[in-house]
Design a protein around this motif. Structure first.
Motif, PDB file in Angstrom:
ATOM      1  N   VAL A   1       0.857  -1.183   0.000  1.00 46.51           N
ATOM      2  CA  VAL A   1       0.000   0.000   0.000  1.00 46.51           C
ATOM      3  C   VAL A   1       0.894   1.234   0.000  1.00 46.51           C
ATOM      4  N   ARG A   2       0.549   2.187  -0.852  1.00 52.25           N
ATOM      5  CA  ARG A   2       1.265   3.457  -0.897  1.00 52.25           C
ATOM      6  C   ARG A   2       0.251   4.576  -0.741  1.00 52.25           C
ATOM      7  N   SER A   3       0.720   5.714  -0.238  1.00 46.46           N
ATOM      8  CA  SER A   3      -0.131   6.891  -0.126  1.00 46.46           C
ATOM      9  C   SER A   3       0.780   8.104  -0.128  1.00 46.46           C
ATOM     10  N   GLU A   4       0.452   9.071  -0.973  1.00 50.58           N
ATOM     11  CA  GLU A   4       1.343  10.211  -1.152  1.00 50.58           C
ATOM     12  C   GLU A   4       0.613  11.537  -0.955  1.00 50.58           C
ATOM     13  N   ARG A   5       1.127  12.336  -0.035  1.00 56.59           N
ATOM     14  CA  ARG A   5       0.615  13.677   0.235  1.00 56.59           C
ATOM     15  C   ARG A   5      -0.901  13.682   0.468  1.00 56.59           C
ATOM     16  N   VAL A   6      -1.343  12.682   1.205  1.00 56.79           N
ATOM     17  CA  VAL A   6      -2.749  12.547   1.580  1.00 56.79           C
ATOM     18  C   VAL A   6      -2.941  12.876   3.055  1.00 56.79           C
ATOM     19  N   LEU A   7      -2.051  12.396   3.896  1.00 52.84           N
ATOM     20  CA  LEU A   7      -2.228  12.544   5.344  1.00 52.84           C
ATOM     21  C   LEU A   7      -2.269  14.005   5.770  1.00 52.84           C
ATOM     22  N   GLN A   8      -1.581  14.881   5.056  1.00 53.99           N
ATOM     23  CA  GLN A   8      -1.590  16.301   5.412  1.00 53.99           C
ATOM     24  C   GLN A   8      -2.982  16.917   5.338  1.00 53.99           C
ATOM     25  N   HIS A   9      -3.881  16.297   4.600  1.00 55.82           N
ATOM     26  CA  HIS A   9      -5.233  16.831   4.434  1.00 55.82           C
ATOM     27  C   HIS A   9      -6.235  16.234   5.426  1.00 55.82           C
ATOM     28  N   LEU A  10      -5.780  15.355   6.311  1.00 54.25           N
ATOM     29  CA  LEU A  10      -6.688  14.658   7.226  1.00 54.25           C
ATOM     30  C   LEU A  10      -6.594  15.220   8.637  1.00 54.25           C
ATOM     31  N   VAL A  11      -7.716  15.207   9.333  1.00 55.82           N
ATOM     32  CA  VAL A  11      -7.750  15.672  10.718  1.00 55.82           C
ATOM     33  C   VAL A  11      -6.918  14.767  11.613  1.00 55.82           C
ATOM     34  N   ASP A  12      -6.995  13.458  11.384  1.00 58.72           N
ATOM     35  CA  ASP A  12      -6.255  12.499  12.199  1.00 58.72           C
ATOM     36  C   ASP A  12      -5.561  11.491  11.289  1.00 58.72           C
ATOM     37  N   PRO A  13      -4.328  11.764  10.859  1.00 59.57           N
ATOM     38  CA  PRO A  13      -3.613  10.842   9.975  1.00 59.57           C
ATOM     39  C   PRO A  13      -3.482   9.432  10.547  1.00 59.57           C
ATOM     40  N   ALA A  14      -3.478   9.299  11.861  1.00 65.50           N
ATOM     41  CA  ALA A  14      -3.323   7.979  12.474  1.00 65.50           C
ATOM     42  C   ALA A  14      -4.463   7.042  12.097  1.00 65.50           C
ATOM     43  N   VAL A  15      -5.657   7.587  11.908  1.00 63.75           N
ATOM     44  CA  VAL A  15      -6.797   6.750  11.520  1.00 63.75           C
ATOM     45  C   VAL A  15      -6.545   6.128  10.152  1.00 63.75           C
ATOM     46  N   ALA A  16      -6.045   6.929   9.215  1.00 63.06           N
ATOM     47  CA  ALA A  16      -5.774   6.429   7.866  1.00 63.06           C
ATOM     48  C   ALA A  16      -4.668   5.381   7.879  1.00 63.06           C
ATOM     49  N   VAL A  17      -3.593   5.623   8.653  1.00 57.03           N
ATOM     50  CA  VAL A  17      -2.519   4.636   8.721  1.00 57.03           C
ATOM     51  C   VAL A  17      -3.025   3.344   9.363  1.00 57.03           C
ATOM     52  N   GLY A  18      -3.925   3.458  10.320  1.00 54.42           N
ATOM     53  CA  GLY A  18      -4.538   2.269  10.909  1.00 54.42           C
ATOM     54  C   GLY A  18      -5.336   1.481   9.888  1.00 54.42           C
ATOM     55  N   GLU A  19      -6.026   2.184   9.002  1.00 56.25           N
ATOM     56  CA  GLU A  19      -6.779   1.522   7.941  1.00 56.25           C
ATOM     57  C   GLU A  19      -5.844   0.811   6.963  1.00 56.25           C
ATOM     58  N   MET A  20      -4.727   1.459   6.645  1.00 54.79           N
ATOM     59  CA  MET A  20      -3.757   0.820   5.750  1.00 54.79           C
ATOM     60  C   MET A  20      -3.175  -0.425   6.395  1.00 54.79           C
ATOM     61  N   ALA A  21      -2.914  -0.349   7.697  1.00 48.96           N
ATOM     62  CA  ALA A  21      -2.428  -1.526   8.417  1.00 48.96           C
ATOM     63  C   ALA A  21      -3.471  -2.644   8.393  1.00 48.96           C
ATOM     64  N   ARG A  22      -4.735  -2.269   8.514  1.00 45.81           N
ATOM     65  CA  ARG A  22      -5.820  -3.264   8.533  1.00 45.81           C
ATOM     66  C   ARG A  22      -5.882  -4.060   7.231  1.00 45.81           C
ATOM     67  N   VAL A  23      -5.742  -3.378   6.094  1.00 48.81           N
ATOM     68  CA  VAL A  23      -5.924  -4.062   4.807  1.00 48.81           C
ATOM     69  C   VAL A  23      -4.658  -4.782   4.344  1.00 48.81           C
ATOM     70  N   LEU A  24      -3.516  -4.529   5.011  1.00 46.43           N
ATOM     71  CA  LEU A  24      -2.273  -5.196   4.638  1.00 46.43           C
ATOM     72  C   LEU A  24      -2.191  -6.598   5.230  1.00 46.43           C
ATOM     73  N   ARG A  25      -1.690  -7.520   4.439  1.00 46.28           N
ATOM     74  CA  ARG A  25      -1.413  -8.859   4.935  1.00 46.28           C
ATOM     75  C   ARG A  25      -0.166  -8.831   5.816  1.00 46.28           C
ATOM     76  N   PRO A  26      -0.021  -9.755   6.755  1.00 47.58           N
ATOM     77  CA  PRO A  26       1.225  -9.852   7.520  1.00 47.58           C
ATOM     78  C   PRO A  26       2.416  -9.991   6.573  1.00 47.58           C
ATOM     79  N   GLY A  27       3.434  -9.192   6.805  1.00 41.14           N
ATOM     80  CA  GLY A  27       4.583  -9.176   5.917  1.00 41.14           C
ATOM     81  C   GLY A  27       4.446  -8.199   4.772  1.00 41.14           C
ATOM     82  N   GLY A  28       3.273  -7.587   4.624  1.00 44.68           N
ATOM     83  CA  GLY A  28       3.064  -6.599   3.577  1.00 44.68           C
ATOM     84  C   GLY A  28       3.783  -5.295   3.895  1.00 44.68           C
ATOM     85  N   ARG A  29       3.974  -4.472   2.876  1.00 45.97           N
ATOM     86  CA  ARG A  29       4.745  -3.242   3.052  1.00 45.97           C
ATOM     87  C   ARG A  29       3.891  -2.002   2.790  1.00 45.97           C
ATOM     88  N   ILE A  30       4.168  -0.965   3.577  1.00 46.04           N
ATOM     89  CA  ILE A  30       3.514   0.329   3.436  1.00 46.04           C
ATOM     90  C   ILE A  30       4.552   1.355   2.993  1.00 46.04           C
TER      91      ILE A  30
END
Length: 269
Positions: free
Chosen positions: A122-151
């Motif tokens: 999963v990649r994300s570029e210059r998105v978190l700066q527009h969010l009230v709580d970037p941690a929520v988005a990173v948590g979502e990316m962690a959720r959809v990643l398989r173990p051993g997957g890369r962000i």
């Protein structure tokens, strides 16, 4: 911000001219040397391979996820998610024109429309700066990643903004409302965000995005200038202030610089 200015907060609600400007702005910024270097670093660190499932959160016009689609072909898949139908329509148009297999889905970074443990990259570029709580988005990316997957994340630390001429209106206006950027410190926060969500083997790098603009109406400079223009107008100095900036840009002495961070990390097995 004027009706025809690019806005990445509410693209679909913008005028046709503003939507076109936003699309053009992404294309222009994607070709900046510092952005190209970060893209190359991120791609090498993510190491996409055939058969992998790849995701781009906030995919915009889809340039990067189309590249990943080629890397994971023929047995893998690549999905771009974006909240804007305007961006998605353009991403689909470009994908169809190039016969690229990437698919595009509407959705937000805070509530990704994917199943748990369903992607490898999963990649994300210059998105978190527009969010009230970037941690929520990173948590979502962690959720959809398989173990051993890369962000892989790229974002800006707007607190590092420097310009010359160092007009006080620019600095004061930017630090007063950050030009509409919700989380100006997002870039510097990336490493902390991935570690707090249990990622390991984190790597981080930085680049300075430096512009020497000949005009003031292209982002990201336009966001800063428009915020400062409102402050100058309130002080009754708008005409002189704008003229000074335009003269500086015309003679090539206007400098605009800001630091970008990139992080790649691995989901815990």
């Amino acid at each position: 911000m004027s009706a025809d200015s690019p806005s990445f907060h509410a693209v679909d609600a913008s005028s046709d001219a503003a939507q076109l400007a936003a699309l053009m702005a992404l294309d222009v910024q994607a070709q900046l040397p510092s952005i190209l270097r970060l893209h190359a670093w991120l791609l090498e660190a993510l190491d996409p391979l055939p058969g992998m499932e790849a995701l781009d959160v906030g995919c915009g016009t889809g340039e990067d996820i189309r590249g990943l689609a080629v890397s994971v072909a023929p047995t893998g898949s690549a999905t771009g998610v974006d909240p804007s139908e305007t961006m998605l329509a353009e991403a689909r148009r470009r994908g169809e024109a190039s016969r690229n297999p990437a698919r595009f889905v509407q959705g937000s970074a805070e509530a990704l429309p994917l199943d748990d443990a369903s992607v490898d990259l999963v990649r994300s570029e210059r998105v978190l700066q527009h969010l009230v709580d970037p941690a929520v988005a990173v948590g979502e990316m962690a959720r959809v990643l398989r173990p051993g997957g890369r962000i892989g994340l790229i974002d800006t630390d707007w607190r590092t903004l420097a310009t010359w001429p160092g007009d006080p209106h620019l600095k004061a206006a930017w630090h007063e409302d950050w030009g509409g950027v919700t989380s100006p410190e997002a870039g510097a926060q990336l490493l902390d965000l991935v570690l707090r969500h249990g990622f390991v083997d984190a790597r981080v790098t930085t680049e300075v995005l430096m512009l020497r603009p000949r005009q003031l109406d292209l982002p990201p400079l336009s966001f800063v200038v428009e915020a400062a223009a409102r402050r100058a107008a309130a002080a009754g100095e708008a005409a002189d202030w704008r003229r000074q900036l335009e003269e500086s840009a015309a003679r090539g002495s206007f400098v605009f610089a800001v630091t970008l961070y990139a992080v790649v990390a691995t989901r815990v097995l």
